[in-house]
Design an enzyme around this catalytic site. Structure first.
Site, mmCIF file in Angstrom:
data_model
loop_
_atom_site.group_PDB
_atom_site.id
_atom_site.type_symbol
_atom_site.label_atom_id
_atom_site.label_comp_id
_atom_site.label_asym_id
_atom_site.label_seq_id
_atom_site.Cartn_x
_atom_site.Cartn_y
_atom_site.Cartn_z
ATOM 1 N N LEU A 1 0.850 -1.194 0.000
ATOM 2 C CA LEU A 1 0.000 0.000 0.000
ATOM 3 C C LEU A 1 0.886 1.244 0.000
ATOM 4 C CD1 LEU A 1 -3.019 0.747 0.018
ATOM 5 C CD2 LEU A 1 -2.859 0.965 2.475
ATOM 6 N N HIS A 2 1.347 1.622 -1.185
ATOM 7 C CA HIS A 2 2.182 2.810 -1.317
ATOM 8 C C HIS A 2 1.305 4.030 -1.583
ATOM 9 C CE1 HIS A 2 1.805 2.446 -5.727
ATOM 10 N NE2 HIS A 2 1.974 1.139 -5.512
ATOM 11 N N SER A 3 1.895 5.159 -1.928
ATOM 12 C CA SER A 3 1.165 6.428 -1.957
ATOM 13 C C SER A 3 -0.033 6.460 -2.908
ATOM 14 C CB SER A 3 2.112 7.586 -2.269
ATOM 15 O OG SER A 3 2.724 7.399 -3.525
#
Length: 96
Positions: A24-26
């Site tokens: 779950l990155h930006s």
């Protein structure tokens, strides 16, 4: 795939597996938070690393869940069921 929502003492709950290669990155965190803000219910995201407000991209990023992490979404409020169904679909659409 239908999502199985269950009742808990803290509200409605939906368990998911985060099938994002980079976790779950930006970008996915921003998309999830934006979708969560459409609902009046309190929505929490819980992983093995902690708990965060699902309406806050920065809170979600602080969890840093990796690829294939288990995620529990909790919602409490009048539109909780609708919110969980929508957020489950948003996460499913983000699968890489």
């Amino acid at each position: 795939m239908p999502h199985s929502i269950r009742e808990t003492p803290r509200g409605l709950a939906l368990n998911l597996i985060l099938n994002l290669r980079g976790g779950l990155h930006s970008r996915p965190a921003a998309r999830l938070a934006k979708a969560a803000r459409r609902y009046s219910s309190d929505i929490r995201c819980i992983t093995e690393t902690g708990e965060a407000d699902a309406k806050s991209m920065l809170d979600l990023l602080s969890l840093a869940p990796g690829a294939n992490a288990q995620v529990l979404l909790l919602a409490n409020g009048e539109d909780a069921r609708e919110a969980l169904l929508d957020l489950g679909a948003v996460l499913a659409d983000m699968q890489e």
